[in-house]
Design an enzyme around this catalytic site. Sequence first.
Site, short mmCIF file in Angstrom:
data_model
loop_
_atom_site.label_atom_id
_atom_site.label_comp_id
_atom_site.label_asym_id
_atom_site.label_seq_id
_atom_site.Cartn_x
_atom_site.Cartn_y
_atom_site.Cartn_z
N SER A 109 1.41 9.94 3.07
CA SER A 109 2.10 10.61 2.00
C SER A 109 3.14 11.59 2.55
O SER A 109 3.97 11.22 3.38
CB SER A 109 1.07 11.29 1.09
OG SER A 109 1.61 11.59 -0.16
N ASP B 64 1.14 0.91 -4.93
CA ASP B 64 1.42 2.34 -4.80
C ASP B 64 2.68 2.68 -5.60
O ASP B 64 3.79 2.34 -5.21
CB ASP B 64 1.61 2.70 -3.32
CG ASP B 64 1.64 4.20 -3.07
OD1 ASP B 64 1.79 4.96 -4.05
OD2 ASP B 64 1.53 4.61 -1.91
N HIS C 221 -2.21 4.37 -3.72
CA HIS C 221 -1.89 5.41 -2.74
C HIS C 221 -3.15 5.82 -1.98
O HIS C 221 -3.73 6.88 -2.21
CB HIS C 221 -1.30 6.61 -3.48
CG HIS C 221 -0.56 7.58 -2.62
ND1 HIS C 221 0.50 7.22 -1.84
CD2 HIS C 221 -0.74 8.91 -2.42
CE1 HIS C 221 0.96 8.29 -1.20
NE2 HIS C 221 0.22 9.32 -1.53
#
Length: 629
Positions: A193, A297, A327
């Site tokens: 991320s 995602d 994610h």
Amino acid sequence: MVRRGGIIAGLVVVLSGLVAVPASAATPAFVVANGVTQPIHAFADAVRETVWVDIGLDLDGDGVGDRVATDLIRPATTEPVPVIIDASPYYTTSGRGNESERKSYDSAGLPLKFPLFYDNYFVPRGYAVALVDFSGSSRSTGCMDTGGRSEVASGKAVVDWLNGRATGYSAASGGSPVTASWSTGAAAMIGKSWDGSITQGVAATGVDGLRPIAAISSWYDWFRSDGVSFRSFGTPTSLASGFENANARSRCAAVRSEMTAGAPGNGDYTAMWQQRDYVRNAANVRAAVFSVNGRADLNVKAVNWGQWLDAVPASVPRKLWLSQTGHIDPFDFRRATWVATLHRWFDRWLLDVPNGIENEPKVSVERAVDQWSDTADWPPAGTRSRTLYPVAGSVAGVGTLRTTPGTSTSSFTDNGSGTPSRYIASPGATSARRVVYSTGTLATDLRVAGVSRVTVAATPSTSTAHLSAYLVDYGPATARGSSGEGIRTLATESCWGENRPGDDACYRDTVATTAAVDAQVIARGWADLANYASLSTPRTLTPGTRYTMTFRLSTTDWTVPAGHRLALVIAGNDSSMTTTPGQLPRVTIGLAETSVRIPLLGTVPAARSGPAPEVVRIQPDPVPGRLDG
């Protein structure tokens, strides 16, 4: 790999059998047996410390160089060791990993809890681990600038300090200089991320050592898409405000103002976005790249990994994993294989262990739930871009995809509430909200591998119009469920490394969630028609005038199996993702000038009329989140 003086000294490498070390000799930094480094260092004896590294900027304007807090843990050996770095804004806020682990400190102020398993597993094997607080977050000084130069410097400065090119201190202000005499200079950055995004930003400066997970390669593509703004992602300023510390909140108004001015709500591409586009400098990358991404995602959208790998020099060693999850860190969807692969990756690129991992298949794709298939390279050999055209059929708004253009027009009306699950339903029937064009039933598998681009000739009835486009696999399948990003956390635990007081190596297990479906979106994209000629300068649309715009769909590697159909769906605004245009239009599509260019491996069947596939089971639209916040 980064090496001080070009040599890693004092290390023992053995390919078969452990080396017997005389009692009088110094403990070696690492020992290899069965092709991998072994846990030879007592984790309980590991050295723990915090160093504040000067990043060479003073964005908080206090007259002192901004310093990032770097919490370190390393084996108790006199031999130099390489370092695994994870720079993050999350360590004292939302935490890291599936269990939201946060840093903690003992009564003496020394780092106690190191989130994630890296320290537990790798320190006994001869690695140091450095967890870095972004500038302006947690215990660092300076300002957060959401992917900007300060956050990139937060990672790069630590690599430079490990190599004697930057200054570290024993305190956030004042203090005495601290050197990294224990470091080989070899450093790898890792992270999911936001963490992984800054890893890519650091790599684009030319620094060696990279392995991101689900990382943003261009921050414009996290907040925007071809001129349209994403609904729930806020602004760079609002994102930073959720993680900046008290010092940053009081001293960084100028940085926040710069971000606000550089991110207009109309979705234009500005100089601020350009600064945060790591793809444009990807030619500088020298580090080995291991990229892990989820097809589902909708947080770090899949276009990010495709454009990054396309831009990284072909000479750079690489590995790519593509899951069907959202994610999610690979530790939570393919744990045992992930730890073993990452272990060998670090051994090869940080310690020069000749394990041959660079000669193995570069791509591993989850073709069905928990079923993985490997490919030698990316894109796969034989992939060719093919242009397919929508051709009208006997049912209004429904037709075929062919290799030659069609004629006539199709129309839909944007009511502002359409979502992918609604757009792809009932592909054989007319819908007021979208148009759909599909191939014939496939006789053999058809692999879509890369970034597709759709060109739409659109005539809006109003002065504003947003477009959405989807590639869809129509056919029955068992897919990962949309809840929980494709996993469910169990009550059981498994342990990965060694424990010490305050920092255990055990994590809750997970299992895939599944759903029976009749249609799956395999790539998607969004655009503001006002940006048909330029992403930086929108045009005012004249109702009744035709405009042609080409925009990207998300990167994918997906095999549409024999018996299924591949379809293109074109619609208006996607209310699950993008902001609603000021006036909702009726849009007429000129089919002769509309097309989709798809990277394909396989044969597209000749178009022919036939019954539409039955579509009953459609998953709910996944809800995108705020990075890991």
